[in-house]
Design a protein around this motif. Structure first.
Motif, mmCIF file in Angstrom:
data_model
loop_
_atom_site.group_PDB
_atom_site.id
_atom_site.type_symbol
_atom_site.label_atom_id
_atom_site.label_comp_id
_atom_site.label_asym_id
_atom_site.label_seq_id
_atom_site.Cartn_x
_atom_site.Cartn_y
_atom_site.Cartn_z
ATOM 1 N N VAL A 182 0.836 -1.198 0.000
ATOM 2 C CA VAL A 182 0.000 0.000 0.000
ATOM 3 C C VAL A 182 0.877 1.257 0.000
ATOM 4 C CG1 VAL A 182 -1.568 1.371 1.426
ATOM 5 C CG2 VAL A 182 -2.032 -1.034 1.049
ATOM 6 N N ALA A 183 1.929 1.214 0.828
ATOM 7 C CA ALA A 183 2.808 2.378 0.913
ATOM 8 C C ALA A 183 3.470 2.656 -0.433
ATOM 9 C CB ALA A 183 3.862 2.158 1.995
ATOM 10 N N VAL A 184 4.016 1.610 -1.049
ATOM 11 C CA VAL A 184 4.714 1.799 -2.325
ATOM 12 C C VAL A 184 3.732 2.207 -3.424
ATOM 13 C CG1 VAL A 184 6.019 0.616 -4.127
ATOM 14 C CG2 VAL A 184 6.627 0.289 -1.740
ATOM 15 N N SER A 185 2.539 1.573 -3.439
ATOM 16 C CA SER A 185 1.527 1.931 -4.445
ATOM 17 C C SER A 185 1.125 3.393 -4.314
ATOM 18 C CB SER A 185 0.269 1.082 -4.274
ATOM 19 O OG SER A 185 0.517 -0.236 -4.582
ATOM 20 N N SER A 186 0.879 3.835 -3.071
ATOM 21 C CA SER A 186 0.429 5.217 -2.868
ATOM 22 C C SER A 186 1.491 6.203 -3.319
ATOM 23 C CB SER A 186 0.115 5.479 -1.398
ATOM 24 O OG SER A 186 -0.674 4.468 -0.882
ATOM 25 N N LEU A 187 2.734 5.896 -2.948
ATOM 26 C CA LEU A 187 3.816 6.802 -3.339
ATOM 27 C C LEU A 187 3.938 6.862 -4.859
ATOM 28 C CD1 LEU A 187 6.166 8.584 -2.402
ATOM 29 C CD2 LEU A 187 7.626 6.558 -2.506
ATOM 30 N N ALA A 188 3.866 5.681 -5.497
ATOM 31 C CA ALA A 188 3.973 5.647 -6.964
ATOM 32 C C ALA A 188 2.829 6.421 -7.598
ATOM 33 C CB ALA A 188 3.991 4.200 -7.453
ATOM 34 N N ALA A 189 1.601 6.241 -7.068
ATOM 35 C CA ALA A 189 0.449 6.944 -7.639
ATOM 36 C C ALA A 189 0.605 8.448 -7.449
ATOM 37 C CB ALA A 189 -0.839 6.453 -6.987
ATOM 38 N N ALA A 190 1.101 8.849 -6.269
ATOM 39 C CA ALA A 190 1.273 10.277 -6.012
ATOM 40 C C ALA A 190 2.308 10.879 -6.953
ATOM 41 C CB ALA A 190 1.698 10.498 -4.563
ATOM 42 N N LEU A 191 3.418 10.156 -7.154
ATOM 43 C CA LEU A 191 4.464 10.686 -8.033
ATOM 44 C C LEU A 191 4.007 10.709 -9.494
ATOM 45 C CD1 LEU A 191 7.624 9.022 -6.434
ATOM 46 C CD2 LEU A 191 6.988 11.434 -6.384
ATOM 47 N N THR A 192 3.213 9.694 -9.886
ATOM 48 C CA THR A 192 2.671 9.690 -11.250
ATOM 49 C C THR A 192 1.775 10.905 -11.455
ATOM 50 O OG1 THR A 192 2.667 7.284 -11.169
ATOM 51 C CG2 THR A 192 1.437 8.302 -12.955
ATOM 52 N N SER A 193 0.913 11.138 -10.459
ATOM 53 C CA SER A 193 0.008 12.285 -10.520
ATOM 54 C C SER A 193 0.796 13.589 -10.597
ATOM 55 C CB SER A 193 -0.878 12.249 -9.288
ATOM 56 O OG SER A 193 -1.614 13.403 -9.177
ATOM 57 N N LEU A 194 1.864 13.663 -9.816
ATOM 58 C CA LEU A 194 2.718 14.856 -9.822
ATOM 59 C C LEU A 194 3.338 15.069 -11.203
ATOM 60 C CD1 LEU A 194 4.037 17.059 -7.978
ATOM 61 C CD2 LEU A 194 5.963 15.509 -7.738
ATOM 62 N N ALA A 195 3.854 13.973 -11.783
ATOM 63 C CA ALA A 195 4.483 14.082 -13.106
ATOM 64 C C ALA A 195 3.476 14.567 -14.143
ATOM 65 C CB ALA A 195 5.063 12.735 -13.522
ATOM 66 N N LEU A 196 2.235 14.043 -14.075
ATOM 67 C CA LEU A 196 1.217 14.448 -15.051
ATOM 68 C C LEU A 196 0.802 15.902 -14.841
ATOM 69 C CD1 LEU A 196 -1.027 11.252 -15.113
ATOM 70 C CD2 LEU A 196 0.444 12.076 -16.933
ATOM 71 N N ASN A 197 0.817 16.336 -13.573
ATOM 72 C CA ASN A 197 0.415 17.712 -13.287
ATOM 73 C C ASN A 197 1.498 18.723 -13.628
ATOM 74 O OD1 ASN A 197 -2.295 18.011 -12.224
ATOM 75 N ND2 ASN A 197 -1.643 16.516 -10.729
ATOM 76 N N LEU A 198 2.758 18.307 -13.460
ATOM 77 C CA LEU A 198 3.864 19.235 -13.741
ATOM 78 C C LEU A 198 3.985 19.471 -15.235
ATOM 79 C CD1 LEU A 198 6.680 18.213 -11.248
ATOM 80 C CD2 LEU A 198 5.167 20.199 -11.189
ATOM 81 N N ALA A 199 3.745 18.420 -16.010
ATOM 82 C CA ALA A 199 3.761 18.610 -17.461
ATOM 83 C C ALA A 199 2.509 19.391 -17.829
ATOM 84 C CB ALA A 199 3.758 17.256 -18.152
ATOM 85 N N PRO A 200 2.624 20.344 -18.761
ATOM 86 C CA PRO A 200 1.422 21.094 -19.133
ATOM 87 C C PRO A 200 0.429 20.162 -19.806
ATOM 88 C CG PRO A 200 3.256 21.631 -20.581
ATOM 89 C CD PRO A 200 3.796 20.726 -19.521
ATOM 90 N N ASN A 201 -0.585 19.770 -19.095
ATOM 91 C CA ASN A 201 -1.463 18.725 -19.591
ATOM 92 C C ASN A 201 -2.879 18.970 -19.102
ATOM 93 O OD1 ASN A 201 -2.836 16.414 -20.161
ATOM 94 N ND2 ASN A 201 -1.256 15.032 -19.413
ATOM 95 N N PRO A 202 -3.763 19.401 -20.013
ATOM 96 C CA PRO A 202 -5.127 19.715 -19.581
ATOM 97 C C PRO A 202 -5.928 18.478 -19.186
ATOM 98 C CG PRO A 202 -4.938 19.902 -21.955
ATOM 99 C CD PRO A 202 -3.556 19.645 -21.437
ATOM 100 N N PHE A 203 -5.453 17.310 -19.576
ATOM 101 C CA PHE A 203 -6.241 16.117 -19.314
ATOM 102 C C PHE A 203 -5.537 15.205 -18.312
ATOM 103 C CE2 PHE A 203 -7.896 17.732 -23.222
ATOM 104 C CZ PHE A 203 -9.261 17.506 -23.114
ATOM 105 N N ALA A 204 -4.771 15.826 -17.386
ATOM 106 C CA ALA A 204 -3.985 15.038 -16.439
ATOM 107 C C ALA A 204 -4.865 14.054 -15.672
ATOM 108 C CB ALA A 204 -3.246 15.954 -15.479
#
Lengths: 337, 322
Positions: free
Chosen positions: B140-162
């Protein structure tokens, strides 16, 4: 270059003053009758500011000292520090009011994949959308999307800021209504009507007759989305003299057309409403799919950049013009009615 | 059920799933033939989907069986252990850094690295003889961290459909995949599967305990390396082209374990075929339920897998409880 910054700031500080000066606006806007009056300040050169820095400063100081009343002259009834938190309102605002009266625009207004007027937005403070940022800009009018950020909206209202909710326009009629609403809020009704007249003139010039034998077009987007009736794209496609294939397949405004259906029964004109480069991860994969490239190689296709149709603004008329040009190139439809 | 009949049944199910995947489209059931466009649909749209369904399902089922055997823990699974999440993060990073466009195979390699890091992290966090609870917590810990970092990467890139892209990476899909994706993923999935299949005998020995396994000649360090490398290769490449598809590796080995007489080594081949069958049939089912294609494959596998997981947790608790 701190020097330039300083001069610019000083000039902008005199914004209302320069607006008051008779002849300034007319002179520049008269050069291009197609561009609304308000568009002129967006291209207002920095050079005079630099060249005449001393004179400007003196003039400003003189006016400020001599008669604060003068500054109020033409703007007594209208909003003077307007902030927009909505991409669509940003673009209408830039075309509607003098640049000096815009205190902030949404950060999206600077994004070339979404905004039609990146040039105009440059240099105006970009706002991410929090109430705190907005308050710091000291606005007397804030434009927000009707259905977005309800918490920010209510907070601003509670703090006594005038907030106007601007609905999303998804038809030509709604575009006119939204322009009228924003113009009413900012106190520029005449400018608003001028924008609408210009929009209608261009729209009527581009509009093609609704013949029986119209060709099919489809606005194909990321994730295989294809806009049906109820969307602005649908109205654009129909106005340009096409039948919308998405309507034929009974798709709604945010419908989805599976890739297979597109390949087996393609439209006469395939409109790429998104650029594959805009969506580097999975959502854009359908646009890069070999089957779609095959269809694009066998049917007429057109790239219609997203900023032209994403927002219902008077500038959306350019999309109709481009589609109408494609319609003329295509000639009569290949299919029966 | 005995071993060979079970093997025949899952093989048959996978074959039926593959055929159905070629036959079912948004316009109903039938083989598109005749025109150029129809052949294009068959070979460029349906065949990649079926091939990826087979390989990805197989990889997930096989990885689940190997992880459960290696950790001697019924709750081990690529999705729950964060391997799929880590792989998704690796793939998204490869895409947004521009590497995926510039270097061939950077996309599945990104998934591989992310998957390997997650597998390693969970094994270190939980230890090799961790109880089910520790393993799930680490996952759970590793999954949550991975999901959070994925979300961060999608949000940092200019992406209207993140947000929509996030959904894809969390709830995988085979919609609109092309042969390009097959060529990208299949070499790595096949290589990873071979590595995982090679652990069979060592896994059998491991059921007797680590000491006994070492006495019969199992190199535990090498086994661990093979489990991590094989999982990362197979699941990483699968996730890089289809997003995270959960619960396949959990459900399939359990359904087939009795037929393999609880020998982890014998469970590997049926788990590969069973995983392929499950993913292919789930993908066909979602096309029949929602022809427009907005239902995600990960949603269907979660609908099947999550109740099964709850049942498994209850049973584990009864066995461990007072």
């Amino acid at each position: 270059m701190p020097g330039i910054r300083q001069h610019r700031t000083r000039c902008w500080g005199c914004g209302p003053v320069s607006h008051c000066e008779a002849g300034w606006g007319e002179e520049v806007s008269a050069r291009d009758p197609r561009v609304p009056v308000s568009h002129r300040p967006a291209r207002r050169p920095v050079a005079p500011c630099l060249g005449w820095a001393a004179a400007w400063t003196l003039a400003c100081a003189g006016l400020l000292l001599g008669g604060a009343l003068n500054i109020e002259c033409s703007l007594a009834a209208s909003a003077r520090r307007i902030v927009s938190l909505n991409l669509c309102a940003d673009q209408i605002l830039l075309d509607l009011v003098a640049r000096e009266r815009i205190a902030g625009l949404s950060f999206l207004a600077r994004d070339p994949t979404m905004s039609t007027n990146v040039e105009g937005a440059r240099g105006i403070p970009a706002v991410q959308g929090s109430a705190e940022e907005v308050l710091a800009l000291g606005p007397d009018l804030v434009l927000v999307g009707s259905y977005s950020t309800p918490a920010t909206q209510s907070l601003l209202r509670r703090l006594g800021v005038r907030v106007a909710g601007i609905p999303m326009a998804s038809s030509f009629e709604e575009i006119r209504a939204v322009v009228r609403q924003i113009a009413h809020e900012t106190g520029d009704e005449a400018e608003g009507e001028a924008l609408i007249v210009d929009f209608d003139r261009r729209l009527e010039a581009a509009r093609a007759p609704r013949t029986e034998n119209r060709p099919f077009a489809l606005a194909y987007q990321v994730n295989s989305l294809a806009s049906g009736p109820g969307s602005l794209l649908h109205e654009m496609i129909e106005a340009a003299g096409f039948r919308n294939l998405a309507a034929d397949r009974t798709l709604g405004p945010g419908g989805r057309l599976p890739l297979e259906s597109l390949v087996l029964d393609p439209p006469d004109l395939l409109i790429f409403a998104n650029a594959p480069g805009d969506f580097r991860t999975v959502l854009g994969d359908n646009l890069r799919h070999p089957a779609v490239r095959y269809i694009a190689g066998h049917q007429a296709s057109l790239h219609l950049p997203m900023p032209l149709w994403l927002c219902g603004t008077p500038r959306a008329v350019e999309a109709v013009e481009r589609l109408a040009a494609a319609r003329r190139d295509l000639g009569a439809g290949k299919r029966g009615p | 059920m005995r071993y060979v009949p079970a093997l025949v049944w899952v093989g048959l199910a996978a074959a039926i799933g593959f055929a159905a995947s070629l036959l079912v489209g948004p316009q109903g059931i039938g083989l598109p033939l005749g025109s150029d466009a129809a052949l294009l649909v068959l070979f460029e749209i349906r065949l990649p989907r079926a091939a990826l369904g087979f390989l990805i399902g197989g990889a997930l089922g096989l990885a689940g069986a190997v992880l459960q055997g290696y950790l001697r823990n019924p709750l081990a699974e690529p999705g729950l252990m964060g391997v799929s999440g880590g792989a998704a993060l690796g793939a998204v990073t490869a895409i947004h850094s521009g590497l995926a466009a510039a270097v061939p195979f950077a996309l599945p390699l990104g998934g591989l690295l992310g998957g390997a890091a997650a597998t390693f992290a969970v094994m270190v966090l939980a230890g090799e003889l961790a109880g089910p609870l520790t393993l799930i917590l680490a996952g759970v810990a590793v999954s949550s961290l991975a999901a959070a970092l994925t979300s961060l990467a999608l949000n940092l890139a200019p992406n209207p459909f993140a947000a929509s892209e996030m959904l894809y990476w969390l709830m995988g899909s085979l919609t609109d995949r092309s042969l390009v994706h097959v060529w990208l993923a299949s070499p790595l999935i096949v290589a990873g599967s071979f590595v995982l299949f090679s652990t069979g005998r060592a896994l059998d020995a491991l059921t007797l305990g680590e000491e006994a396994a070492e006495n019969v000649g199992v190199d535990l360090g090498a086994l661990r390396t093979r489990v991590i490398a094989g999982t990362a290769l197979a699941v990483g490449a699968a996730t890089a082209v289809a997003g995270a598809i959960g619960f396949v590796g959990l459900v399939v080995p359990h359904l087939l374990r009795a037929s393999a007489r609880h020998e982890p080594g014998r469970l590997l081949v049926p788990s590969f075929l069973g995983g392929a069958a499950l993913v292919l049939l789930a993908d066909v089912a979602l096309r029949l339920v929602s022809p427009a294609g907005d239902l995600r494959l990960g949603v269907v596998t979660a609908l099947i897998g999550a109740p099964f997981f709850l049942w498994l947790v209850l049973r584990t608790r009864r066995e461990l409880g007072p």
